[in-house]
Design an enzyme around this catalytic site. Structure first.
Site, PDB file in Angstrom:
ATOM      1  N   TYR A 300       0.816  -1.212   0.000  1.00  0.00           N
ATOM      2  CA  TYR A 300       0.000   0.000   0.000  1.00  0.00           C
ATOM      3  C   TYR A 300       0.854   1.268   0.000  1.00  0.00           C
ATOM      4  O   TYR A 300       0.610   2.172  -0.802  1.00  0.00           O
ATOM      5  CB  TYR A 300      -0.949  -0.024   1.195  1.00  0.00           C
ATOM      6  CG  TYR A 300      -2.125   0.894   1.036  1.00  0.00           C
ATOM      7  CD1 TYR A 300      -3.186   0.540   0.202  1.00  0.00           C
ATOM      8  CD2 TYR A 300      -2.179   2.120   1.689  1.00  0.00           C
ATOM      9  CE1 TYR A 300      -4.269   1.386   0.042  1.00  0.00           C
ATOM     10  CE2 TYR A 300      -3.254   2.962   1.529  1.00  0.00           C
ATOM     11  CZ  TYR A 300      -4.297   2.585   0.704  1.00  0.00           C
ATOM     12  OH  TYR A 300      -5.353   3.431   0.529  1.00  0.00           O
ATOM     13  N   GLU A 307       2.032   6.290  -7.215  1.00  0.00           N
ATOM     14  CA  GLU A 307       1.025   7.247  -7.673  1.00  0.00           C
ATOM     15  C   GLU A 307       1.529   8.679  -7.506  1.00  0.00           C
ATOM     16  O   GLU A 307       1.295   9.535  -8.378  1.00  0.00           O
ATOM     17  CB  GLU A 307      -0.270   7.044  -6.896  1.00  0.00           C
ATOM     18  CG  GLU A 307      -0.957   5.712  -7.178  1.00  0.00           C
ATOM     19  CD  GLU A 307      -2.172   5.500  -6.294  1.00  0.00           C
ATOM     20  OE1 GLU A 307      -2.719   6.503  -5.792  1.00  0.00           O
ATOM     21  OE2 GLU A 307      -2.583   4.339  -6.111  1.00  0.00           O
TER      22      GLU A 307
END
Length: 376
Positions: A300, A307
């Protein structure tokens, strides 16, 4: 032989024996020919020794007693073969010296009958309440929909993961064999092999991430019990990266960061969707549960970092092209630059990562944390 102190009580269907031994080890409890044989080592009235006794019951009992050992005592439950009230526990009329009534659990026959009636009334009331609760006629349809949804998503992300893994080894190996001048050159060539990741994978990723919008709808209508905010943060965050940044800028589609974004997303979902699919049919596979609530810990943050890199790399391109920048009419005469929006989104991205990280950590403690012991 040494005999421990034993206290007894009864109900219409059961006999309760409480053996006064602490730190019991190696208990051997059997019932043969309606006689209970007990032998165990523990700390009793004569210190730490081996204690044993026998009880021949007044009437027939079931041959399989239930034993529960605690630190201070040992409890034995014996089922009567017929539901009735005994005038005494032993076949012999004279009560053995080591055997005494358990006044903590003692009830007279009338009191035991009242207790039995209360249990029966409680059971009947529970059945009446359950019968009043309307049954969901679409229960099986909802379950079938959730199973199919999770299965389709699992197959989609599995295709993405396998396809990317095969391409990574084939293209990476080919480039490494051609460019063996140095490790650095080889690494650069390996990253260059990622240039067509988007064109190869994007259609399936578009499908999976568009379908993922159903998770928000499932939470809104109460079809699943997952909280709404973490689902909205994750799905809209991914779709913003996929559709707005990667889908609208051809310059970004050939960046190596696309490979890492898609790869981290797919690995996470490989364990999440099978876990939910099996949960729909009441199956829990412990290795899968552990993977579902553990794999996200490294993936994660790495996915969020990828991103963020993607956004940072897209800001100069949006500044140069002016794409998605909005000019407000007079008298304001102000232009909202999309790169500025992306800078604000970067902050929101890390806040969203914190929100989801906290949510997933609570779930992990709930499913994998130590179970709390019930206090009696």
């Amino acid at each position: 032989s040494l005999r421990p102190h034993v206290h007894w009580a009864q109900r219409h269907r059961e006999l309760f024996l409480r053996v006064e031994l602490s730190d019991v080890r190696n208990p051997d409890i059997t019932i043969t020919d309606n006689v209970l044989h007990f032998r165990a080592q523990g700390h009793g009235a004569k210190g730490d020794n081996i204690y044993e006794f026998e009880i021949e019951f007044l009437e027939p009992v079931e041959p399989k007693p239930v034993c529960r050992v605690t630190q201070r005592q040992l409890n034995i439950t014996v089922q009567k073969k017929e539901s009735n009230w005994w005038e005494r526990i032993t076949k012999q009329e004279k009560r053995p010296l080591f055997l005494a009534p358990d006044f903590d659990r003692w009830l007279d026959e009338s009191d035991a009958e009242m207790e039995l009636k209360e249990k029966e009334e409680e059971k009947i009331n529970k059945m009446k309440i359950e019968s009043r609760v309307p049954k969901d006629p679409f229960k099986h349809l909802k379950k079938g929909y959730l199973i199919m949804y999770n299965l389709v998503q699992f197959l989609g992300f599995s295709w993405i993961f396998v396809n990317m893994t095969v391409r990574l080894f084939i293209l990476g190996k080919g480039n490494m064999e051609i460019h063996l001048l140095s490790k650095m050159i080889g690494f650069l060539c390996l990253t260059d092999s990622f240039y067509d990741t988007f064109h190869t994978i994007s259609d399936m990723m578009y499908f999976c991430q568009t379908l993922a919008l159903m998770e928000i709808m499932n939470s809104l209508i109460g079809l699943v019990r997952s909280p709404l905010i973490p689902a909205v943060v994750q799905i809209f965050g991914r779709n913003f990266i996929l559709f707005v940044i990667l889908g609208s800028l051809e310059e970004m589609q050939s960046k190596p960061v696309v490979f890492f974004i898609f790869y981290f997303w797919s690995i996470t979902e490989l364990f999440r969707y099978p876990y939910y699919m099996l949960s729909c049919i009441g199956i829990e596979w412990k290795p899968l549960t552990w993977l579902r609530y553990t794999v996200w810990i490294p993936l994660y943050p790495l996915g969020g970092l990828a991103e963020a890199v993607c956004i940072v790399q897209s800001i100069p391109i949006f500044s140069e092209t002016g794409k998605f920048s909005l000019g407000l009419p007079n008298p304001l005469n102000v232009t909202i630059q999309f790169p500025f929006v992306l800078q604000i989104y970067l902050i929101a991205l890390f806040l969203g990562i914190f929100v989801n990280f906290r949510h997933l950590y609570k779930q992990r403690k709930q499913h994998l944390g130590p179970k709390k012991r019930k206090m009696k």
